[in-house]
Design an enzyme around this catalytic site. Structure first.
Site, PDB file in Angstrom:
ATOM      1  N   LYS A  86       0.835  -1.209   0.000  1.00 16.31           N
ATOM      2  CA  LYS A  86       0.000   0.000   0.000  1.00 16.31           C
ATOM      3  C   LYS A  86       0.876   1.267   0.000  1.00 16.31           C
ATOM      4  O   LYS A  86       2.101   1.183   0.172  1.00 16.31           O
ATOM      5  CB  LYS A  86      -0.919  -0.036   1.231  1.00 16.31           C
ATOM      6  CG  LYS A  86      -1.913  -1.207   1.190  1.00 16.31           C
ATOM      7  CD  LYS A  86      -2.937  -1.083   2.312  1.00 16.31           C
ATOM      8  CE  LYS A  86      -3.921  -2.239   2.290  1.00 16.31           C
ATOM      9  NZ  LYS A  86      -5.025  -2.041   3.251  1.00 16.31           N
ATOM     10  N   PHE A  98     -15.858   2.244   6.833  1.00 15.64           N
ATOM     11  CA  PHE A  98     -14.486   2.663   6.513  1.00 15.64           C
ATOM     12  C   PHE A  98     -14.192   2.732   5.009  1.00 15.64           C
ATOM     13  O   PHE A  98     -13.101   3.092   4.600  1.00 15.64           O
ATOM     14  CB  PHE A  98     -13.466   1.735   7.196  1.00 15.64           C
ATOM     15  CG  PHE A  98     -13.618   0.273   6.864  1.00 15.64           C
ATOM     16  CD1 PHE A  98     -13.098  -0.254   5.688  1.00 15.64           C
ATOM     17  CD2 PHE A  98     -14.281  -0.585   7.736  1.00 15.64           C
ATOM     18  CE1 PHE A  98     -13.231  -1.603   5.384  1.00 15.64           C
ATOM     19  CE2 PHE A  98     -14.430  -1.942   7.438  1.00 15.64           C
ATOM     20  CZ  PHE A  98     -13.890  -2.447   6.259  1.00 15.64           C
ATOM     21  N   ARG A 126       2.944  -6.242   9.159  1.00 12.77           N
ATOM     22  CA  ARG A 126       2.183  -5.116   9.714  1.00 12.77           C
ATOM     23  C   ARG A 126       2.721  -4.685  11.077  1.00 12.77           C
ATOM     24  O   ARG A 126       2.739  -3.489  11.389  1.00 12.77           O
ATOM     25  CB  ARG A 126       0.698  -5.471   9.774  1.00 12.77           C
ATOM     26  CG  ARG A 126       0.048  -5.412   8.375  1.00 12.77           C
ATOM     27  CD  ARG A 126      -1.272  -6.083   8.358  1.00 12.77           C
ATOM     28  NE  ARG A 126      -2.028  -5.856   7.122  1.00 12.77           N
ATOM     29  CZ  ARG A 126      -3.024  -6.633   6.723  1.00 12.77           C
ATOM     30  NH1 ARG A 126      -3.391  -7.676   7.456  1.00 12.77           N
ATOM     31  NH2 ARG A 126      -3.662  -6.367   5.607  1.00 12.77           N
ATOM     32  N   ASN A 148      -1.965   0.117   6.596  1.00 15.95           N
ATOM     33  CA  ASN A 148      -1.488  -1.143   7.198  1.00 15.95           C
ATOM     34  C   ASN A 148      -0.554  -1.910   6.245  1.00 15.95           C
ATOM     35  O   ASN A 148      -0.445  -3.124   6.298  1.00 15.95           O
ATOM     36  CB  ASN A 148      -2.657  -2.004   7.702  1.00 15.95           C
ATOM     37  CG  ASN A 148      -3.570  -2.486   6.586  1.00 15.95           C
ATOM     38  OD1 ASN A 148      -3.470  -2.037   5.461  1.00 15.95           O
ATOM     39  ND2 ASN A 148      -4.469  -3.406   6.912  1.00 15.95           N
ATOM     40  N   HIS A 175      -1.966  -5.486   1.543  1.00 13.23           N
ATOM     41  CA  HIS A 175      -3.237  -6.202   1.382  1.00 13.23           C
ATOM     42  C   HIS A 175      -2.899  -7.591   0.875  1.00 13.23           C
ATOM     43  O   HIS A 175      -1.977  -7.746   0.068  1.00 13.23           O
ATOM     44  CB  HIS A 175      -4.148  -5.500   0.366  1.00 13.23           C
ATOM     45  CG  HIS A 175      -5.283  -6.388  -0.085  1.00 13.23           C
ATOM     46  ND1 HIS A 175      -6.431  -6.538   0.649  1.00 13.23           N
ATOM     47  CD2 HIS A 175      -5.394  -7.222  -1.155  1.00 13.23           C
ATOM     48  CE1 HIS A 175      -7.219  -7.413   0.028  1.00 13.23           C
ATOM     49  NE2 HIS A 175      -6.611  -7.844  -1.066  1.00 13.23           N
ATOM     50  N   GLU A 224      -9.173 -11.435  -7.506  1.00  9.90           N
ATOM     51  CA  GLU A 224      -8.289 -10.268  -7.359  1.00  9.90           C
ATOM     52  C   GLU A 224      -7.127 -10.322  -8.353  1.00  9.90           C
ATOM     53  O   GLU A 224      -6.692  -9.300  -8.871  1.00  9.90           O
ATOM     54  CB  GLU A 224      -7.778 -10.193  -5.915  1.00  9.90           C
ATOM     55  CG  GLU A 224      -8.896  -9.870  -4.920  1.00  9.90           C
ATOM     56  CD  GLU A 224      -8.404  -9.723  -3.486  1.00  9.90           C
ATOM     57  OE1 GLU A 224      -7.203  -9.948  -3.220  1.00  9.90           O
ATOM     58  OE2 GLU A 224      -9.231  -9.374  -2.628  1.00  9.90           O
TER      59      GLU A 224
HETATM   60  P1  CMP Z   1      -7.154  -4.906   3.558  1.00  7.60           P
HETATM   61  O1  CMP Z   1      -6.579  -6.245   3.823  1.00  7.60           O
HETATM   62  O2  CMP Z   1      -6.600  -4.122   2.423  1.00  7.60           O
HETATM   63  O3  CMP Z   1      -8.737  -5.057   3.338  1.00  7.60           O
HETATM   64  C1  CMP Z   1      -9.637  -3.996   3.568  1.00  7.60           C
HETATM   65  C2  CMP Z   1      -9.002  -2.860   4.293  1.00  7.60           C
HETATM   66  O4  CMP Z   1      -9.880  -1.978   4.947  1.00  7.60           O
HETATM   67  C3  CMP Z   1      -8.121  -3.385   5.411  1.00  7.60           C
HETATM   68  O5  CMP Z   1      -6.991  -4.024   4.862  1.00  7.60           O
HETATM   69  C4  CMP Z   1      -7.848  -2.115   6.202  1.00  7.60           C
HETATM   70  O6  CMP Z   1      -6.754  -1.382   5.687  1.00  7.60           O
HETATM   71  C5  CMP Z   1      -9.124  -1.289   5.950  1.00  7.60           C
HETATM   72  N1  CMP Z   1      -9.946  -1.132   7.174  1.00  7.60           N
HETATM   73  C6  CMP Z   1     -10.201   0.027   7.806  1.00  7.60           C
HETATM   74  N2  CMP Z   1     -10.982  -0.165   8.871  1.00  7.60           N
HETATM   75  C7  CMP Z   1     -11.240  -1.501   8.932  1.00  7.60           C
HETATM   76  C8  CMP Z   1     -11.994  -2.330   9.822  1.00  7.60           C
HETATM   77  N3  CMP Z   1     -12.645  -1.838  10.879  1.00  7.60           N
HETATM   78  N4  CMP Z   1     -12.026  -3.656   9.578  1.00  7.60           N
HETATM   79  C9  CMP Z   1     -11.386  -4.202   8.503  1.00  7.60           C
HETATM   80  N5  CMP Z   1     -10.661  -3.448   7.622  1.00  7.60           N
HETATM   81  C10 CMP Z   1     -10.583  -2.119   7.838  1.00  7.60           C
END
Ligand code: CMP
Length: 136
Positions: free
Chosen positions: A11, A59, A104, A114, A117, A128
């Site tokens: 990211k 979110f 992470r 974070n 992904h 994906e």
């Molecule tokens: P990712 O694995 O990219 O999938 C969805 C993303 O949403 C997750 O990582 C986080 O970066 C973001 N995110 C933000 N808030 C939340 C939440 N409460 N629960 C899960 N994902 C979240």
């Protein structure tokens, strides 16, 4: 054991911290092969449809805004149990809960920033991968 493929995205925070190489090395050291990879700048439409599954979550808007805030590195990892292995290497979604030594825990700043992904299932990995690499 099954040879699988999974999608990884480094990211904007991971790219900005200049740790693409360090993260890819973790994948390689765990026995995963990088079989495709591309630096990209996502736009809202692409990031929005990639995360379509989260569209109704509170979110979603912040997540899409974050994912277009800078370049990302998208890759396909291949190896035994690639989906689960990648998720173990990444650690929990919220870096505050990520186990020591995971990507992470070591690099991420917040639940949005974070660092990585990774596909959460083999079924989603296939979708994906096709989303970003239509030739695979
Ligand atoms: P990712 O694995 O990219 O999938 C969805 C993303 O949403 C997750 O990582 C986080 O970066 C973001 N995110 C933000 N808030 C939340 C939440 N409460 N629960 C899960 N994902 C979240």
């Amino acid at each position: 054991m099954a040879i699988e493929r999974t999608l990884s995205i480094i990211k904007p925070d991971g790219v900005a911290k200049n740790v693409i190489g360090k993260i890819l090395t973790r994948f390689e050291d765990a026995g995963l092969k990088i079989v495709a990879g591309r630096m990209m700048k996502l736009d809202e439409s692409l990031a929005g449809s990639f995360y379509e599954v989260h569209k109704e979550r509170p979110f979603y808007k912040d997540l899409v805004a974050y994912m277009v805030s800078g370049p990302v590195f998208v890759s396909v990892l291949e190896g035994e149990n690639a989906v689960l292995k990648n998720r173990e290497l990444m650690g929990a979604t919220d870096p505050k809960e990520a186990a020591p030594g995971t990507i992470r825990a070591d690099f991420a700043d917040s639940i949005d920033a974070n660092t990585v992904h990774g596909s959460d299932s083999l079924e989603n990995a296939k979708k994906e991968i096709t989303f970003f690499f239509s030739d695979l």
